[in-house]
Scaffold this active site. Structure first.
Site, PDB file in Angstrom:
ATOM      1  CG  ASP A  40      -4.529  -9.285  -6.827  1.00  0.00           C
ATOM      2  OD1 ASP A  40      -4.815  -8.915  -7.697  1.00  0.00           O
ATOM      3  OD2 ASP A  40      -4.403  -7.989  -6.163  1.00  0.00           O
ATOM      4  CD  GLU A  50      -3.546  -4.331 -13.182  1.00  0.00           C
ATOM      5  OE1 GLU A  50      -3.238  -3.107 -12.010  1.00  0.00           O
ATOM      6  OE2 GLU A  50      -5.025  -4.378 -12.768  1.00  0.00           O
ATOM      7  N   GLY A  76      -3.502   3.376  -6.916  1.00  0.00           N
ATOM      8  CA  GLY A  76      -3.620   4.607  -7.958  1.00  0.00           C
ATOM      9  C   GLY A  76      -1.818   5.400  -7.272  1.00  0.00           C
ATOM     10  CE  LYS A  77      -1.992   8.788  -4.840  1.00  0.00           C
ATOM     11  NZ  LYS A  77      -1.842  10.368  -5.418  1.00  0.00           N
ATOM     12  CD1 TRP A 137       2.840   6.145 -13.942  1.00  0.00           C
ATOM     13  CD2 TRP A 137       2.122   4.747 -12.639  1.00  0.00           C
ATOM     14  NE1 TRP A 137       2.848   6.781 -12.678  1.00  0.00           N
ATOM     15  CE2 TRP A 137       1.916   6.561 -12.814  1.00  0.00           C
ATOM     16  CE3 TRP A 137       1.190   4.157 -12.668  1.00  0.00           C
ATOM     17  CZ2 TRP A 137       1.427   6.676 -10.888  1.00  0.00           C
ATOM     18  CZ3 TRP A 137      -0.094   4.330 -11.565  1.00  0.00           C
ATOM     19  CH2 TRP A 137       0.706   5.134 -10.787  1.00  0.00           C
ATOM     20  CB  ALA A 188       8.053  -0.656  -7.441  1.00  0.00           C
ATOM     21  CB  ILE A 189       2.645  -3.301  -7.501  1.00  0.00           C
ATOM     22  CG1 ILE A 189       1.608  -3.073  -8.798  1.00  0.00           C
ATOM     23  CG2 ILE A 189       2.592  -2.045  -6.300  1.00  0.00           C
ATOM     24  CD1 ILE A 189       0.276  -2.032  -8.488  1.00  0.00           C
ATOM     25  CB  SER A 207       0.270  -1.609 -11.675  1.00  0.00           C
ATOM     26  OG  SER A 207      -1.068  -1.286 -11.500  1.00  0.00           O
ATOM     27  N   GLY A 258      -0.384  -2.322   5.728  1.00  0.00           N
ATOM     28  CA  GLY A 258      -0.570  -3.551   6.393  1.00  0.00           C
ATOM     29  C   GLY A 258      -0.933  -4.304   5.372  1.00  0.00           C
ATOM     30  CG  HIS A 259      -4.920  -4.834   2.288  1.00  0.00           C
ATOM     31  ND1 HIS A 259      -5.019  -4.676   1.116  1.00  0.00           N
ATOM     32  CD2 HIS A 259      -5.614  -5.965   2.673  1.00  0.00           C
ATOM     33  CE1 HIS A 259      -5.868  -5.457   0.521  1.00  0.00           C
ATOM     34  NE2 HIS A 259      -6.476  -6.145   1.155  1.00  0.00           N
TER      35      HIS A 259
END
Length: 327
Positions: A30, A213, A107-108, A169, A148-149, A167, A83-84
Site C-alpha cells: 500500500d 478498495e 476482514g472487519k 462492503w 473506514a480504511i 474497502s 500497532g500494524h
C-alpha cells in the site's frame, strides 16, 4: 604499509555498510510517494507506518517508523489492533504534510482513519516531528455498511478538502472535511463513488462480498480520475489484485469507465492486472514529478515467493485516459 592497509579495510567496510543501507525492489504494501527538497519519501503499511527515502526512486533507505508506539486512541478504538498500521496517504496541504492512516483488523469493519501532520519529511531536520490529531472518521459493525480504511485526500476546485476511502462492503466513499482537513465538515456531506455487486451478505474478504478498495483520485485535464483496486490482495501466489479506473467531471461523480459503465454498477476500465511475473498488482497512488506522471503500487513478486514489492511505472495518457509505460 600495514596501518594503511588496515585503514583501507575499515573504509571499505564502512562503504559496504552504507551501500547495504540502500535497497532496490523494497518490500512494501500500500505505498504512497511524495518529494521534498529533491528527496522522495515512500510511506507504506507497517508497524508504526513504514517510511523509506531515496534520491532517485531506485535506491531506498529504510527510515524509522512514523510512530514509535501505537497511538493510544487507536488501541482503544479498535479491539485487536496491535500497532500494524495500514494504507497511509501523504499530501502537502495548507503548508503542512498530512499523513492519513488506517486502523483496523483483517476482514472487519470496526475501523478508523487517523491523521498526523509534520512541517517536514526530513528526519534530520530539527523541525521533524509528527503530531497525531487522532481519529477523523470511523466505521462500526452493525451501524455502517462501509469500511473506514484506505484514505486518500483530494482537494476540489474551490480548495476544499475531501477524503475518499473504503474497502469491500458497499464500496468507495467520499466525505467533505473541515478546512483544517482533520475532521468531517458539518453538516456532513457523503457520497458513494464505486461499488461491486455482492452475491452474499457482509463485506469481509470472502468470495462474492464486493471486492473493491484503495481509492485514489487524481485531477487531470477536465476530469477527476478514480483509481481503485479490485479482487483480492494479500494472498501471495493466489492474489488476484488488479487496478481499474473511471472518470468524472465532478469530484463527487458519477464516475464511468471507458465504455460508459458507471463504477457504481461495477464498472471500471482495466489498467493493470497480475501475470506470470506478478501474481497481483494494486493499491496505487498517482504522483507527478517534473511534469511526468507516475503510478505507484505494490505487486506480489512471483520470483520472490509472492512477496509484496514496490513498483513505480510512468503513466502516459491517450485520448484523455491513462496508459502505463511498463519497463
Amino acid at each position: 604499509m600495514r596501518p594503511f592497509i588496515f585503514l583501507l579495510l575499515i573504509l571499505g567496510a564502512q562503504i559496504g555498510r552504507a551501500q547495504d543501507s540502500l535497497q532496490t525492489n523494497i518490500p512494501v504494501h500500500d505505498p504512497v510517494i511524495i518529494r521534498q527538497d529533491g528527496v522522495y519519501y515512500v510511506f507504506a503499511t507497517g508497524r508504526g507506518i513504514s517510511m523509506w527515502s531515496s534520491k532517485d526512486m531506485q535506491n531506498w533507505k529504510k527510515e524509522k517508523p512514523v510512530f514509535n508506539a501505537p497511538p493510544e486512541w487507536a488501541v482503544k478504538a479498535v479491539p485487536g489492533f496491535k500497532g500494524h498500521i495500514w494504507a497511509p496517504d501523504i499530501s502537502y496541504y495548507n503548508g503542512m504534510y498530512y499523513l492519513y492512516y488506517s486502523i483496523s483488523t483483517f476482514g472487519k469493519n470496526r475501523s478508523s482513519i487517523g491523521v498526523a501532520t509534520n512541517k517536514t519529511l526530513n528526519p534530520a531536520s530539527a523541525d521533524y516531528r509528527w503530531t497525531d490529531h487522532g481519529q477523523v472518521i470511523e466505521s462500526v459493525p452493525g451501524r455502517d455498511e462501509w469500511n473506514a480504511i484506505d484514505p486518500n485526500l483530494i482537494v476540489d476546485e474551490q480548495k476544499r478538502p475531501w477524503l475518499a476511502f473504503g474497502s469491500f462492503w458497499n464500496g468507495i466513499k467520499l466525505v467533505k472535511l473541515d478546512a483544517d482537513a482533520r475532521s468531517v465538515a458539518q453538516p456532513q456531506t457523503w457520497f458513494t463513488l464505486a461499488s461491486v455487486p455482492r452475491t452474499r451478505p457482509g463485506g469481509d474478504s470472502t468470495a462474492g462480498s464486493g471486492a473493491i478498495e484503495a481509492p485514489f483520485i487524481f485531477k487531470k485535464f477536465d476530469y477527476f480520475y478514480l483509481f481503485a483496486s479490485y479482487d483480492y490482495c494479500c494472498r501471495g501466489a493466489k492474489s488476484t489484485y488488479k487496478m481499474r479506473i473511471g472518470r468524472s467531471k465532478s469530484l463527487t461523480g458519477p464516475y464511468v469507465d471507458r465504455s460508459g459503465v458507471p463504477m457504481m454498477q461495477g464498472g471500471g476500465t482495466l489498467l493493470l492486472e497480475g501475470n506470470d511475473e506478478w501474481h497481483g498488482v494494486g493499491h496505487n497512488a498517482v504522483c507527478t514529478f517534473d511534469g511526468v506522471d507516475y503510478l505507484v503500487f505494490h505487486g506480489y513478486n512471483a520470483k520472490d515467493n509472492g512477496r509484496s514489492k514496490l513498483r513505480v511505472e510512468q503513466l502516459d495518457w491517450k485520448d484523455d485516459w491513462p496508459v502505463l509505460r511498463l519497463h
